[in-house]
Design an enzyme around this catalytic site. Structure first.
Site, mmCIF file in Angstrom:
data_model
loop_
_atom_site.group_PDB
_atom_site.id
_atom_site.type_symbol
_atom_site.label_atom_id
_atom_site.label_comp_id
_atom_site.label_asym_id
_atom_site.label_seq_id
_atom_site.Cartn_x
_atom_site.Cartn_y
_atom_site.Cartn_z
ATOM 1 N N PHE A 152 53.626 50.110 35.683
ATOM 2 C CA PHE A 152 53.270 49.276 34.532
ATOM 3 C C PHE A 152 51.750 49.208 34.461
ATOM 4 C CE2 PHE A 152 51.859 45.580 32.289
ATOM 5 C CZ PHE A 152 52.613 45.632 31.135
ATOM 6 N N ASP A 237 44.882 50.816 39.984
ATOM 7 C CA ASP A 237 45.055 49.710 39.038
ATOM 8 C C ASP A 237 45.315 48.432 39.845
ATOM 9 O OD1 ASP A 237 45.859 47.794 37.251
ATOM 10 O OD2 ASP A 237 47.143 49.123 36.070
ATOM 11 N N LYS A 266 43.017 40.505 34.494
ATOM 12 C CA LYS A 266 43.707 39.252 34.813
ATOM 13 C C LYS A 266 42.776 38.209 35.453
ATOM 14 C CE LYS A 266 48.369 40.685 34.206
ATOM 15 N NZ LYS A 266 48.872 42.048 34.359
#
Ligand SMILES: *Cc1c(COP(=O)(O)O)cnc(C)c1O
Length: 413
Positions: A152, A237, A266
């Site tokens: 993801f 990531d 985030k």
């Protein structure tokens, strides 16, 4: 949990009214739990009925430092009064210090600031391709990036092009070419997929949305070795796994691996503003020339001021130490549930994926029972629930969380 109003027996009028308004006017691209948050502090949120909940999702780790963290609020407030947006057409006095200290935190030389995680991923892809053509000498238009099954990395059309989640992908084609997906955790398969056109390997060091999937301990070191040997960039990531969540600054640190590029997002925005970044050395980030890439909001002074404070909080190591210590306590508590409605527990630091025995119920059903008991968590892939409370959570709250999970599972049995 010790909410101020008893859960389950209190009124739902304000909640129902707020949800009705949302249902009528919002695109239905989410299926939220029926709780309407009105305010929050630390590890706790309060809904429109005055009920309190322990937030065990922390906005998918964007709220690692807790809701309304005083240091971060102060940095944001001070900057609100000075200047918030300049665009990169001009310099601003917050961006330089942010980039310098963020690069230093990760032992790298340069930073490319963006806003959302997906933009950091897109930027990493563009950088890898440009590096491939200009530095490695890959044939024009042939650049290939290797990714992992179950990945993801965000929601743009290019990113969903290399997703294997049909829900995320179907009906959004045509897809961007140039990606090859191999099984996650299998370094041999990854090595076999590399050829002369390969410019990068893009991986989550721990797969978050897949259910907090931790690869075999030798996997990332082998990926590092193979990519170095074959002149291929390793892009990590760390958008969900990074910035204290796993008990270290970035989760690659858990296995002493240093990728070429870190993708951050985030928690970099402190739960206040969207802030993302690509962090790497001059040999890769230096390939970009003026006009080739950009973002109106990327690197804005408000984002940089908050991001700088996040970097300084991480530089002390206190959040990493806390996530490691409290994470060990959470893991011990959860492992005792294996065989009692739980089939497997995975994770690192304060980040846990818990597989619920399908005979007991679905992840969603457990999350609904948790909500009724004052704990907010999110299911993924049917039977998994993910716990990622703000790192400011206390030891007593961890113990209460485990007890609440026991009660929620017992209610289904
Ligand atoms: C959330 C996430 C993204 C995308 O971030 P957005 O800010 O939602 O675009 C990318 N990669 C990983 C690993 C993520 O968890």
């Amino acid at each position: 949990m010790h909410g101020s109003t008893q859960h389950g027996t209190s009124t739902h009028a304000a909640t129902d009214a707020a949800i009705a308004v949302e249902d009528a006017s919002l695109a239905h691209n989410y299926h939220p739990l029926p709780v309407v948050v009105a305010s929050a502090e630390g590890a706790w949120v309060t809904d429109v009925e005055g009920r309190r909940y322990l937030d065990c999702l922390a906005a998918y780790s964007a709220v690692n430092f807790g809701h309304g963290n005083p240091r971060l609020l102060e940095a944001a407030r001070a900057q609100l009064d000075r200047v918030t947006l300049t665009s990169r057409a001009f310099h601003n006095d917050r961006l330089g210090p942010f980039a310098e200290e963020l690069a230093a935190l990760l032992g790298k030389e340069m930073v490319l600031p963006m806003n959302t995680g997906a933009e950091a991923v897109e930027s990493g892809i563009k950088l890898a391709r440009a590096w491939g053509y200009r530095v490695k000498g890959v044939r024009p238009g042939a650049a290939k990036i290797i990714v992992a099954n179950g990945n993801f990395h965000g929601r743009t059309t290019t990113i969903i092009s290399f997703s294997d989640d049909e829900e995320a992908r179907a009906d959004f084609g045509p897809y961007t070419p140039g990606f090859v997906s191999v099984p996650y955790g299998d370094a041999d398969a990854l090595e076999a997929a590399i050829d002369d056109d390969t410019v990068a390997v893009l991986l989550e060091p721990i797969q978050g949305e897949a259910g907090v999937v931790v690869p075999p301990v030798e996997y990332l070191p082998r990926v590092r070795q193979v990519t170095r040997d074959r002149n291929v960039l390793f892009i990590a990531d760390e958008i969900q796994s990074g910035l204290g969540r796993t008990g270290v600054t970035v989760s690659c640190d858990l296995v002493d691996v240093v990728p070429d590029l870190y993708l951050l997002g985030k928690a970099l925005g402190g739960g206040i503003v969207p802030v993302s970044a690509v962090v790497g050395d001059r040999d890769v980030l230096g390939v970009l020339r003026p006009g080739e890439h950009g973002s109106t909001f990327g690197g804005n002074p408000l984002a940089a001021a908050v991001g700088l404070e996040v970097v300084r909080m991480l530089a002390s190591g206190e959040y990493q130490e806390r996530a490691s210590r409290l994470g060990a306590r959470l893991r011990t508590g959860l492992e005792a549930l294996i065989g009692h409605g739980v089939t497997e527990v995975r994770g690192a630091g304060l980040w846990m994926g818990i597989d619920i025995d399908p005979a007991v119920g679905s992840g969603r059903q457990v999350c609904e029972r948790l909500m009724e008991r004052g704990v907010l968590a999110k299911d993924t892939h049917g039977s998994t629930i993910r716990l990622a409370p703000p790192i400011v959570i206390s030891e007593d709250e961890i113990d209460d969380l485990v007890d609440t999970l026991v009660s929620a599972i017992d209610d289904l049995r």
